[in-house]
Design a protein around this motif. Structure first.
Motif, PDB file in Angstrom:
ATOM      1  N   LEU A  23       0.808  -1.211   0.000  1.00 24.26           N
ATOM      2  CA  LEU A  23       0.000   0.000   0.000  1.00 24.26           C
ATOM      3  C   LEU A  23       0.844   1.265   0.000  1.00 24.26           C
ATOM      4  O   LEU A  23       0.299   2.370  -0.001  1.00 24.26           O
ATOM      5  CB  LEU A  23      -0.923   0.019   1.223  1.00 24.26           C
ATOM      6  N   ARG A  24       2.136   1.100   0.016  1.00 17.28           N
ATOM      7  CA  ARG A  24       3.058   2.236  -0.021  1.00 17.28           C
ATOM      8  C   ARG A  24       2.800   3.227   1.104  1.00 17.28           C
ATOM      9  O   ARG A  24       2.756   4.441   0.908  1.00 17.28           O
ATOM     10  CB  ARG A  24       2.954   2.978  -1.355  1.00 17.28           C
ATOM     11  N   ARG A  25       2.636   2.737   2.302  1.00 12.70           N
ATOM     12  CA  ARG A  25       2.432   3.631   3.434  1.00 12.70           C
ATOM     13  C   ARG A  25       3.122   3.060   4.664  1.00 12.70           C
ATOM     14  O   ARG A  25       3.506   1.908   4.680  1.00 12.70           O
ATOM     15  CB  ARG A  25       0.929   3.779   3.724  1.00 12.70           C
ATOM     16  N   GLY A  26       3.214   3.889   5.697  1.00 14.19           N
ATOM     17  CA  GLY A  26       3.559   3.388   7.025  1.00 14.19           C
ATOM     18  C   GLY A  26       4.991   2.857   7.162  1.00 14.19           C
ATOM     19  O   GLY A  26       5.825   2.961   6.276  1.00 14.19           O
ATOM     20  N   ASP A  27       5.269   2.277   8.343  1.00 15.18           N
ATOM     21  CA  ASP A  27       6.598   1.770   8.659  1.00 15.18           C
ATOM     22  C   ASP A  27       6.660   0.270   8.450  1.00 15.18           C
ATOM     23  O   ASP A  27       5.657  -0.433   8.500  1.00 15.18           O
ATOM     24  CB  ASP A  27       6.909   2.045  10.138  1.00 15.18           C
ATOM     25  N   ILE A  28       7.879  -0.212   8.254  1.00 13.79           N
ATOM     26  CA  ILE A  28       8.081  -1.667   8.205  1.00 13.79           C
ATOM     27  C   ILE A  28       9.131  -2.052   9.247  1.00 13.79           C
ATOM     28  O   ILE A  28      10.056  -1.288   9.521  1.00 13.79           O
ATOM     29  CB  ILE A  28       8.526  -2.175   6.815  1.00 13.79           C
ATOM     30  N   TYR A  29       8.979  -3.210   9.823  1.00 17.62           N
ATOM     31  CA  TYR A  29       9.850  -3.643  10.914  1.00 17.62           C
ATOM     32  C   TYR A  29      10.601  -4.927  10.582  1.00 17.62           C
ATOM     33  O   TYR A  29      11.059  -5.621  11.481  1.00 17.62           O
ATOM     34  CB  TYR A  29       9.017  -3.874  12.182  1.00 17.62           C
ATOM     35  N   PHE A  30      10.741  -5.229   9.308  1.00 19.94           N
ATOM     36  CA  PHE A  30      11.350  -6.510   8.958  1.00 19.94           C
ATOM     37  C   PHE A  30      12.764  -6.675   9.502  1.00 19.94           C
ATOM     38  O   PHE A  30      13.189  -7.797   9.766  1.00 19.94           O
ATOM     39  CB  PHE A  30      11.351  -6.709   7.444  1.00 19.94           C
ATOM     40  N   ASP A  31      13.498  -5.551   9.652  1.00 20.89           N
ATOM     41  CA  ASP A  31      14.869  -5.700  10.163  1.00 20.89           C
ATOM     42  C   ASP A  31      14.849  -6.202  11.605  1.00 20.89           C
ATOM     43  O   ASP A  31      15.611  -7.114  11.968  1.00 20.89           O
ATOM     44  CB  ASP A  31      15.612  -4.367  10.072  1.00 20.89           C
ATOM     45  N   SER A  32      13.980  -5.642  12.424  1.00 22.94           N
ATOM     46  CA  SER A  32      13.900  -6.109  13.806  1.00 22.94           C
ATOM     47  C   SER A  32      13.461  -7.564  13.865  1.00 22.94           C
ATOM     48  O   SER A  32      13.930  -8.329  14.707  1.00 22.94           O
ATOM     49  CB  SER A  32      12.927  -5.252  14.608  1.00 22.94           C
ATOM     50  N   LEU A  33      12.548  -7.941  12.978  1.00 20.82           N
ATOM     51  CA  LEU A  33      12.077  -9.330  12.986  1.00 20.82           C
ATOM     52  C   LEU A  33      13.207 -10.289  12.646  1.00 20.82           C
ATOM     53  O   LEU A  33      13.373 -11.337  13.290  1.00 20.82           O
ATOM     54  CB  LEU A  33      10.927  -9.507  11.995  1.00 20.82           C
ATOM     55  N   SER A  34      14.005  -9.940  11.632  1.00 17.57           N
ATOM     56  CA  SER A  34      15.105 -10.829  11.245  1.00 17.57           C
ATOM     57  C   SER A  34      16.114 -10.962  12.378  1.00 17.57           C
ATOM     58  O   SER A  34      16.603 -12.050  12.660  1.00 17.57           O
ATOM     59  CB  SER A  34      15.825 -10.298  10.004  1.00 17.57           C
ATOM     60  N   VAL A  35      16.444  -9.831  13.001  1.00 21.94           N
ATOM     61  CA  VAL A  35      17.403  -9.875  14.106  1.00 21.94           C
ATOM     62  C   VAL A  35      16.834 -10.686  15.263  1.00 21.94           C
ATOM     63  O   VAL A  35      17.551 -11.457  15.912  1.00 21.94           O
ATOM     64  CB  VAL A  35      17.756  -8.444  14.568  1.00 21.94           C
ATOM     65  N   LEU A  36      15.538 -10.537  15.514  1.00 21.29           N
ATOM     66  CA  LEU A  36      14.886 -11.293  16.573  1.00 21.29           C
ATOM     67  C   LEU A  36      15.049 -12.789  16.352  1.00 21.29           C
ATOM     68  O   LEU A  36      15.446 -13.539  17.248  1.00 21.29           O
ATOM     69  CB  LEU A  36      13.408 -10.922  16.600  1.00 21.29           C
ATOM     70  N   VAL A  37      14.760 -13.225  15.130  1.00 28.92           N
ATOM     71  CA  VAL A  37      14.907 -14.649  14.808  1.00 28.92           C
ATOM     72  C   VAL A  37      16.340 -15.099  15.071  1.00 28.92           C
ATOM     73  O   VAL A  37      16.590 -16.149  15.686  1.00 28.92           O
ATOM     74  CB  VAL A  37      14.508 -14.900  13.339  1.00 28.92           C
ATOM     75  N   PHE A  38      17.303 -14.308  14.614  1.00 27.69           N
ATOM     76  CA  PHE A  38      18.709 -14.675  14.759  1.00 27.69           C
ATOM     77  C   PHE A  38      19.100 -14.782  16.224  1.00 27.69           C
ATOM     78  O   PHE A  38      19.691 -15.780  16.665  1.00 27.69           O
ATOM     79  CB  PHE A  38      19.575 -13.652  14.033  1.00 27.69           C
ATOM     80  N   LEU A  39      18.773 -13.773  17.019  1.00 30.13           N
ATOM     81  CA  LEU A  39      19.187 -13.780  18.428  1.00 30.13           C
ATOM     82  C   LEU A  39      18.583 -14.960  19.179  1.00 30.13           C
ATOM     83  O   LEU A  39      19.251 -15.621  19.979  1.00 30.13           O
ATOM     84  CB  LEU A  39      18.797 -12.476  19.113  1.00 30.13           C
ATOM     85  N   LEU A  40      17.309 -15.223  18.918  1.00 32.74           N
ATOM     86  CA  LEU A  40      16.675 -16.335  19.631  1.00 32.74           C
ATOM     87  C   LEU A  40      17.322 -17.660  19.251  1.00 32.74           C
ATOM     88  O   LEU A  40      17.545 -18.531  20.100  1.00 32.74           O
ATOM     89  CB  LEU A  40      15.180 -16.367  19.317  1.00 32.74           C
ATOM     90  N   LEU A  41      17.668 -17.826  17.982  1.00 31.64           N
ATOM     91  CA  LEU A  41      18.329 -19.062  17.564  1.00 31.64           C
ATOM     92  C   LEU A  41      19.717 -19.183  18.184  1.00 31.64           C
ATOM     93  O   LEU A  41      20.155 -20.283  18.516  1.00 31.64           O
ATOM     94  CB  LEU A  41      18.417 -19.137  16.039  1.00 31.64           C
ATOM     95  N   VAL A  42      20.420 -18.069  18.352  1.00 33.90           N
ATOM     96  CA  VAL A  42      21.734 -18.108  18.996  1.00 33.90           C
ATOM     97  C   VAL A  42      21.605 -18.663  20.402  1.00 33.90           C
ATOM     98  O   VAL A  42      22.359 -19.554  20.815  1.00 33.90           O
ATOM     99  CB  VAL A  42      22.371 -16.697  19.048  1.00 33.90           C
ATOM    100  N   GLY A  43      20.636 -18.127  21.153  1.00 36.22           N
ATOM    101  CA  GLY A  43      20.454 -18.589  22.520  1.00 36.22           C
ATOM    102  C   GLY A  43      20.216 -20.091  22.572  1.00 36.22           C
ATOM    103  O   GLY A  43      20.846 -20.815  23.332  1.00 36.22           O
ATOM    104  N   ARG A  44      19.300 -20.549  21.728  1.00 39.22           N
ATOM    105  CA  ARG A  44      19.001 -21.978  21.765  1.00 39.22           C
ATOM    106  C   ARG A  44      20.178 -22.809  21.327  1.00 39.22           C
ATOM    107  O   ARG A  44      20.419 -23.903  21.845  1.00 39.22           O
ATOM    108  CB  ARG A  44      17.812 -22.273  20.858  1.00 39.22           C
ATOM    109  N   PHE A  45      20.953 -22.340  20.374  1.00 42.54           N
ATOM    110  CA  PHE A  45      22.107 -23.084  19.879  1.00 42.54           C
ATOM    111  C   PHE A  45      23.132 -23.271  20.987  1.00 42.54           C
ATOM    112  O   PHE A  45      23.670 -24.354  21.191  1.00 42.54           O
ATOM    113  CB  PHE A  45      22.721 -22.348  18.689  1.00 42.54           C
TER     114      PHE A  45
END
Lengths: 845, 53
Positions: free
Chosen positions: A281-303
């Motif tokens: 819709l070409r509006r608003g903010d996107i948070y995909f960077d935080s989501l990707s980092v979130l996935v990475f950090l959580l996987l680090v902990g579990r690893f």
């Protein structure tokens, strides 16, 4: 006259000994009777001497320069005389060896005694030492060595014997199946982690461009490019490495039990959908960077957490490999060494002194004493003769026996016990962790807050800002801090514990152990006696009568392997100036020793035997013997020329720190009980010594009864949710260990106990149990601290989202800060000043 | 700056190749043991004896 107990060596004595001569090979102090005046180099044992000569003979003196650790504990020079002939048999090769591409043979062996880089260096120099060995590669963490050799030039048994002489006793990798599946799982986790990292890093770079655009303005076409790329990478992050969270969330919904994956998935899902809508819709903010980092950090902990657990499993796997794999079978009137798996009913097996029985059987010839302690807990050996039954796992003590096999593998008594263990393990319910319970509440609260936020904003400013702020709230209110903290805290705790010799197989047992005090309730701690509370070797505690005969007793018992003989010899030998000469000693198994000396005929043995051979005894000594037996001690009489002149009382010595440790455990909230296969009298006296009620000390308990004890305890406490903890070491404890909430296997355990237990300690005694409880408590208090940090962050974040202050840049800064805070708290929790140990307190006095 | 329309996807492609290489290395077991190689790196080779040349 009473002798004071000879105390086991304390740390003070060890310090004094260090000023003595150190062994040239292992640096441990050389015992006085091994010193040779004329020799250039001193060694503490034959094993060290052989290793030293081998190393120098091959010109590998660099080993001593490279070595970074010296030995702390003397290790048994196991199997220095072993021939390893079974390694050359076809069945062994078929089972364990493989063939390389060029037609050479390869095998993976687990080695004992691998400690540091010098061991790696030495083992990998095997091609230099033995012609015919093509390659030798050692993995330090798991003690696995891969050897490629040319069968035409050298035999596997020769390679194995050489490794043994160097100090690294080899064993075939028996747990290969389990190892391969664990390896595969770890590789998959690593790949997921790497992909998540690559995606997160690239997404952050793209996000930087967009952040810059916020301040200085950005052309629309570039913004579109970056937003679409960011969305693509974000979806890749969620669909590939991140899919594990969604699967966990679905499982949680299906089982109607919340776990931490649920709020994480909500955050990821809402963020992804809202972001996609915004990009299209070409509006608003996107948070995909935080989501990707979130996935990475959580996987680090579990690893990290799984890696630590893997190490503990590997170490236990090595111990399982160490249980004997070969036995001596009589085939066509010759004795050959074969793998245990090749035994069949009716085979004739030769068992030498010191060997374990490989199967259940009946004795065909010979008489000896056997040690059943691994099976029954009974610490005194039983005499056996022709026709008696022996059981797999018991140890032959005195003389070579020939037995006819009556049951192998699963049909043996041990095999049946192991089946009980496996059944108990399967029915063991998993523990709901603290983090998962919090997750349940978390989801409810966050959903309510976001609904409230949405309604409030739509009423005030309209739908669009309502959606934006609610999405922002759902993303930043993610318990990533807790999701990262839990595995990290557990990883640090497990790693810290393994450095102290405590191997913990999974994180949830720590939670079970550490939560007891908080709830002001009493958990039940059931201890085995022999090996845990007591040393497992009888010691001399009292002497009644003439002390002049003591050197004679020591001399008479010099040749016997019986534990009582060893105890008498060790206690009485120290006070000798000259060794009295004694004639030939005749030992009657189970009764005593007879010999001739300058005082006459001397007999040392059990009071029953004395009575049955008509030896007269003075009133005072008879009474002393009766008293000792009532107290649960073992009485041994000394008679000269058919008259009793002295009596010795032996007890299995309780560990020095056992009393203090039991006190500490009680103050931590555990009610302690004893369940042992040993005689009731002995168990009661130990209980009195430790200040425990006699009702909670059970003696003569069979393995099946121990299991029933645990089951009953669980039935009683089902509603109050207490922990039942079982501590033991033998096969007789294994089923109970599996059935208890937490099973702790202590030093010297049998293979079945190691498989069944959740925790293994390599140091004997109750003080390790205290350490385990302390580690668990520290882990839990760190978890609670992390929970508070996480809640604080979430309150701030939710507040900011409700106020409309959250933008992608703000989120990208806020979330890593919370993660870092929780990380710091987890590491500090275990490295902070430890509570003073019992030994520290003793040295301070 | 419109070169960015080529540069950004190209960079991502290179990253994908690197990720692929990492996956291949992990799947062939090259990351199974990361504790021993650091020690092995520091071992010195002995100079060859006359008879080994």
């Amino acid at each position: 006259m009473t002798l004071t107990e000879t105390a086991p060596p304390s740390t003070e004595t060890n310090k004094r000994l260090q000023q003595d001569i150190a062994c040239e090979h292992c640096d441990l102090p050389v015992p006085k009777h091994c010193l040779e005046e004329a020799a250039d180099f001193q060694f503490c044992c034959g094993g060290c001497r052989v290793a030293y000569e081998m190393i120098h003979g091959c010109g590998l003196e660099d080993y001593y320069r490279l070595r970074s650790q010296s030995a702390h504990d003397r290790q048994r020079a196991s199997g220095v005389e072993s021939q390893y002939t079974a390694y050359d048999t076809d069945s062994f090769r078929a089972k364990y060896a493989t063939t390389t591409l060029v037609g050479l043979d390869a095998i993976e062996l687990r080695l004992e005694g691998v400690h540091c880089a010098a061991c790696v260096w030495l083992v990998e120099k095997l091609p230099h030492i033995l012609p015919g060995v093509i390659e030798s590669k050692l993995a330090l963490a798991s003690s696995r060595v891969n050897i490629v050799w040319d069968q035409a030039t050298i035999n596997l048994s020769h390679i194995a014997a050489t490794l043994d002489k160097l100090g690294y006793a080899p064993h075939p990798a028996r747990d290969k199946q389990g190892q391969q599946s664990r390896d595969a799982a770890e590789r998959k986790r690593l790949v997921n982690l790497g992909i998540a990292g690559a995606l997160a890093g690239n997404n952050m770079l793209i996000a930087l461009a967009l952040y810059a655009g916020v301040f200085d303005g950005i052309e629309d076409r570039f913004a579109q490019l970056f937003r679409w790329l960011s969305m693509g990478i974000g979806w890749a992050s969620l669909a590939w490495p991140g899919s594990i969270f969604f699967r966990g969330a679905f499982a949680s919904l299906r089982m109607r039990a919340a776990n931490l994956d649920l709020p994480i998935s909500i955050a990821l899902g809402v963020g992804a959908l809202a972001g996609t809508a915004n990009v299209i819709l070409r509006r608003g903010d996107i948070y995909f960077d935080s989501l990707s980092v979130l996935v990475f950090l959580l996987l680090v902990g579990r690893f990290i957490q799984t890696r630590q657990q893997r190490w503990a499993e590997d170490a236990i796997g090595l111990m399982i490999c160490m249980t004997p794999a070969t036995c001596h079978v009589v085939r066509d009137s010759t004795v050959v060494e074969e793998p245990i798996e090749s035994l069949e009913l009716g085979d004739e097996v030769e068992t030498r002194p010191g060997d374990l029985f490989p199967a259940d059987g009946t004795i065909l010839s010979g008489q000896s004493t056997v040690d059943q302690s691994l099976l029954t807990g009974e610490s005194l050996p039983q005499p056996v003769h022709e026709g008696d039954k022996v059981y797999s796992g018991a140890q032959n003590l005195d003389a070579t026996l020939r037995i006819s096999v009556t049951a192998v593998g699963e049909a043996t008594r041990v095999g049946k016990l192991i089946q009980l263990v496996e059944q108990a393990l399967h029915t063991k319910p998993p523990i709901v962790q603290l983090a998962d319970r919090v997750a349940g509440w978390f989801v409810v609260i966050v959903v309510l807050l976001s609904v409230a936020n949405f309604t409030a904003w739509s009423a005030i400013s309209g739908i669009a800002p309502a959606i934006d702020t609610t999405v922002a709230m759902l993303i930043v209110a993610c318990p990533c801090a807790l999701g990262l903290a839990t595995p990290l805290t557990m990883a640090v705790a497990i790693g810290h514990a393994s450095k102290q010799g405590i191997l913990i197989k999974s994180a949830d047992v720590l939670e079970r152990l550490g939560s007891i005090r908080q709830r002001y309730e009493q958990g039940r701690l059931i201890l085995d006696k022999t090996g845990t509370l007591t040393v497992g070797k009888p010691r001399l505690v009292e002497w009644h009568g003439d002390s002049m005969v003591q050197p004679y007793v020591a001399a008479v018992e010099a040749g016997s392997r019986h534990p009582i003989a060893t105890a008498l010899r060790e206690s009485l030998q120290s006070s000798q100036d000259h060794q009295p000469l004694v004639g030939r000693c005749i030992e009657r198994h189970g009764y005593g020793v007879t010999a001739e000396c300058d005082l006459g005929t001397i007999r040392v043995g059990s009071p029953n035997w004395m009575r049955s051979t008509g030896i007269e005894s003075p009133e005072s000594l008879s009474q002393a013997i009766v008293r000792s037996e009532r107290e649960g001690l073992t009485a041994i009489g000394v008679a000269i020329n058919d008259r009793l002149v002295a009596a010795a009382s032996l007890a299995d010595h309780v560990f020095e720190d056992a009393i203090e440790s039991v006190q500490t455990l009680r103050s931590m909230g555990w009610s302690c009980e004893i369940a042992s296969g040993d005689m009731s009298g002995t168990v009661q006296s130990v209980a009195r010594h430790l200040d425990l009620q006699s009702a909670s000390a059970h003696g003569q308990v069979t393995p099946e009864e121990k299991l029933e004890l645990i089951r009953q305890a669980k039935r009683e406490t089902d509603d109050t949710n207490l922990a039942i903890v079982m501590v033991g070491d033998g096969v007789n404890d294994a089923a109970a260990l599996a059935a208890a909430d937490v099973g702790i296997a202590v030093h010297g355990g049998a293979e079945a106990a190691l498989t069944a237990a959740d925790i293994y300690t390599s140091h004997p005694g109750v003080s390790s149990i205290v350490k385990i409880m302390e580690v668990a408590q520290r882990a839990m208090s760190t978890m609670r601290r992390n929970l508070i940090i996480s809640l604080a962050y979430n309150t701030v974040a939710v507040g900011m989202a409700a106020a409309g202050l959250i933008a992608p840049l703000v989120a990208a800064i806020l979330m890593p800060i919370s993660s870092a805070a929780v990380l710091g708290s987890s590491i500090q929790g275990q490295i902070g000043r430890p509570r003073s140990t019992i030994q520290d307190r003793k040295q301070a006095d | 700056m419109s070169i960015i329309f080529i540069m950004a996807p190209a960079a991502l492609l290179i990253a994908a190749i690197a990720a692929g290489a990492f996956t291949w290395a992990a799947n062939t077991g090259q990351f199974d043991d990361v504790d021993t190689p650091p020690h092995r790196m520091l071992f010195e080779d002995r100079p060859l004896e006359e008879d080994e040349r």
